[in-house]
Design a protein around this motif. Structure first.
Motif, mmCIF file in Angstrom:
data_model
loop_
_atom_site.group_PDB
_atom_site.id
_atom_site.type_symbol
_atom_site.label_atom_id
_atom_site.label_comp_id
_atom_site.label_asym_id
_atom_site.label_seq_id
_atom_site.Cartn_x
_atom_site.Cartn_y
_atom_site.Cartn_z
ATOM 1 N N GLN A 1 -7.461 15.678 -3.505
ATOM 2 C CA GLN A 1 -6.715 16.636 -2.691
ATOM 3 C C GLN A 1 -6.298 17.855 -3.505
ATOM 4 O O GLN A 1 -5.950 18.894 -2.946
ATOM 5 C CB GLN A 1 -5.461 15.959 -2.105
ATOM 6 N N GLN B 1 -11.567 11.091 -2.953
ATOM 7 C CA GLN B 1 -11.452 12.369 -2.240
ATOM 8 C C GLN B 1 -10.272 13.144 -2.816
ATOM 9 O O GLN B 1 -9.135 12.999 -2.357
ATOM 10 C CB GLN B 1 -11.254 12.141 -0.738
ATOM 11 N N GLY C 1 -4.322 13.026 -5.940
ATOM 12 C CA GLY C 1 -3.770 13.089 -4.592
ATOM 13 C C GLY C 1 -4.393 12.131 -3.594
ATOM 14 O O GLY C 1 -4.052 12.175 -2.404
ATOM 15 N N ASP C 2 -5.260 11.240 -4.033
ATOM 16 C CA ASP C 2 -5.946 10.300 -3.122
ATOM 17 C C ASP C 2 -5.137 9.000 -3.037
ATOM 18 O O ASP C 2 -5.240 8.125 -3.891
ATOM 19 C CB ASP C 2 -7.354 10.015 -3.639
ATOM 20 N N THR D 1 -1.369 7.838 -7.261
ATOM 21 C CA THR D 1 -1.887 8.849 -6.327
ATOM 22 C C THR D 1 -2.046 10.186 -7.033
ATOM 23 O O THR D 1 -3.076 10.871 -6.891
ATOM 24 C CB THR D 1 -0.960 8.993 -5.109
#
Length: 644
Positions: A528, A526, A363-364, A358
């Protein structure tokens, strides 16, 4: 010794194999056999037992050799019977000659494989394998007194004829070989000044060329005027290529198999002289030799660059992860204490790995889930031409400017045993050789980038791809990548026809938009967090992970690929009913392809949790993940029009 006890029958051959098989089972004896993967050839004692972890890159024509031959002393007429198995050069005393017309002569056959180190093998695999043999390595390197070893004096070495020949290969006459003299003493003195290890024949070349030659560069051999191409599939590879000579059951092996072989090391300098081009040009009768000069050079390279191994034992490897037992079939995995202990702590390992990935994916957590499923995927069966279990992931939305894929690949490289980073560009597509092809002049299979071992992770980076024109070679390369992803096969080029070679390669594609290549699953990234310094951020992730935890990640990803998996009749019925209900609610967007994809996700989701059967809970979780993934793609499509 076995020969002396069992002549004239051939029971000794079976007893030799059984003897070494039993000995190698004792007290981790395999770790004490020196490995060509770890120890340079010139530190190893010729005619000793060695091992080699390798991939079969090519198979040469069968080779005939003198299995049994007789020597005679012209003065006393005394006859001695010798065996030629596990040898390249005939054993012949100073006053002896080989009786080619002896009724005792037995011609036998063996198969020669051209083997290379496993392409893309990770550095940590080499390091861990090396550490297990460190004590042995220090001994061989001469930290102990070399005089304590029973090295044979160079003055006692004498050149003898080769015991082998191929049907169309001409060797120098035995009389010429007997008259040859290498005068190796000066060479040995020069070599002993640089290292403490000696050659059993004392015939080592000054400042002998090490076998850790780069594949991207040609090695210039003292006996071959043109450069010698070691034919490694990937550029920049290091390690020895070997001619592996197999005496039995060679039909059970095939090109691209990963093997661990135990056998007798042969690096006799005579091989270089017998096969030198100078000799060929001066003594060969064109009517007696049907091989081209190029074929002779490729099939009989200098032993200092391409050593020979005469195989006593060989086994196919399911994996090359040194942290796992070498052979671990489905039955063993259920009873093995190592496996049961690790499975008991699987849940926290998965949680830590998910957190690690992650962070690596900025952070995805959803992309991290799919990356875990991708990394444990494997082709478990083939139904007609369809490979079952492949799970190629297209990670779209990757940042282009920060070399994100480069850093992500370095992290993946720390987790998997073998990998390759393919940077996709117009230039690389047009000028690289992806597909292996047959060179009929040299009678060998010329390697290509896609000649990889099973379970290799191939990371294809499309983020640097720019507009341009693909030429014919580029189109063929892109087509080959598409066939690899869709059918898990590579069509090798044999000029007059193409031959399918099935493979099992995990392909991860990174791209800005949707990939130009096919994939089984597209996950849009995506982020973060956007690190100001991507290299520093990714490097800190690795340094923050304890080596023991990193090893658990490595075991986790390799072990779960080997587990069996099944779906009970009860769950199968529930899945069918659920799918029918989904079709009723949304008949246009839910297809049979969606069902196949959800079953794949459910399979790897179950295995990632250590479960070998599908439960209702895992099926619902798979549906949830797929819904989140599709919603994200739909959202991105609305933002960017029809890009996805």
């Amino acid at each position: 010794g076995f020969v002396a006890q069992n002549v004239p029958n051939s029971d000794w051959e079976k007893k030799v194999t059984e003897f070494f098989k039993e000995k190698l089972k004792e007290n981790n004896a395999t770790n004490w056999v020196p490995s060509l993967n770890d120890v340079p050839v010139h530190y190893l004692k010729p005619n000793s037992l060695v091992k080699f972890r390798c991939m079969v890159q090519d198979m040469f024509d069968p080779e005939f050799y003198m299995g049994v031959y007789e020597t005679v002393d012209p003065n006393t007429n005394a006859r001695v019977l010798h065996f030629g198995k596990y040898r390249d050069v005939a054993e012949c005393g100073p006053q002896q000659e080989i009786d080619l017309n002896s009724s005792q002569t037995v011609t036998s056959e063996r198969q020669t494989f051209y083997c290379v180190p496993v392409p893309g093998e990770s550095a940590w695999v080499k390091e861990i394998s090396f550490l297990t043999e460190l004590v042995l390595y220090t001994v061989i390197c001469g930290f102990l007194n070399p005089k304590s070893h029973a090295y044979i004096s160079a003055s006692q070495a004498r050149v003898s004829p080769s015991t082998s020949y191929t049907p169309s290969r001409h060797k120098r006459s035995y009389e010429e070989d007997e008259d040859m003299d290498l005068h190796p003493s000066k060479q040995k003195e020069q070599h002993m000044g640089n290292s403490s290890g000696g050659d059993i024949h004392g015939c080592v070349e000054p400042k002998r060329l090490e076998t850790e030659a780069s594949a991207g560069h040609h090695v210039i051999s003292p006996n071959c005027s043109p450069p010698l191409d070691l034919n490694f599939p990937l550029p920049g590879e290091k390690g020895p290529a070997c001619l592996v000579k197999v005496y039995e059951s060679w039909e059970s092996f095939k090109v691209n198999d990963v093997l661990e072989v135990f056998g007798v090391l042969s690096v006799d300098p005579v091989l270089s002289i017998v096969n030198s081009e100078e000799r060929d040009s001066s003594t060969l009768d064109p009517m007696e030799c049907m091989d081209t000069a190029e074929e002779q050079r490729v099939h009989s390279p200098p032993a200092s660059l391409v050593p020979r191994i005469h195989v006593i034992l060989a086994q196919k490897l399911q994996h090359i992860n040194p942290l796992l037992p070498a052979c671990l079939n489905e039955e063993e995995s259920k009873t093995c204490e190592f496996v049961s202990n690790f499975m008991s702590e699987l849940s926290p390992v998965r949680a830590e790995l998910l957190g690690f990935l992650t962070h690596a994916l900025l952070g995805d957590s959803l992309a991290a889930e799919y990356l875990i499923l991708h990394l444990i995927s494997t082709v478990y069966a083939r139904r007609d031409v369809l490979p079952l279990g492949k799970f190629t992931v297209n990670l779209s939305g990757c940042p282009r400017s920060s070399a994100f894929t480069e850093h992500l690949y370095r992290l993946i490289q720390q987790l998997v045993p073998a990998s390759y980073h393919l940077r996709m560009s117009i230039e690389s597509m047009n000028h690289s050789r992806f597909i292996p092809h047959k060179d009929y002049t040299a009678n060998r299979l010329v390697s290509g980038l896609l000649q990889l071992a099973s379970n290799t992770s191939l990371v294809i980076d499309e983020t640097q791809l720019e507009q341009g024109q693909l030429d014919t070679a580029g189109v063929h390369n892109v087509t080959a990548l598409g066939n690899l992803i869709t059918w898990q096969k590579v069509d090798y080029d044999f000029n007059y026809h193409r031959m399918e070679f099935p493979c099992n390669i995990n392909v991860l594609i990174t791209s800005e938009g949707r990939s130009l290549l096919p994939s089984d699953c597209q996950v849009h990234l995506q982020p973060q967090i956007i690190p100001p310094n991507m290299e520093e951020y990714m490097s800190s992730l690795l340094t923050a992970v304890l080596p023991s935890v990193l090893n658990k990640f490595r075991i986790y990803l390799s072990l779960l690929r080997l587990l069996d998996y099944s779906i009970s009749d009860e769950v199968t019925k529930a899945v069918e009913e659920d799918f029918v209900e989904m079709r009723k609610n949304d008949p246009e967007s839910v297809t049979a392809d969606d069902l196949h994809k959800m079953l794949l996700v459910a399979r790897f989701l179950s295995l990632s949790a250590g479960q070998t059967t599908l439960s209702r809970e895992r099926w619902l979780r798979a549906k949830q993940l797929e819904a989140l993934r599709k919603a994200r793609l739909q959202q991105q499509k609305c933002v960017n029009g029809n890009e996805l």
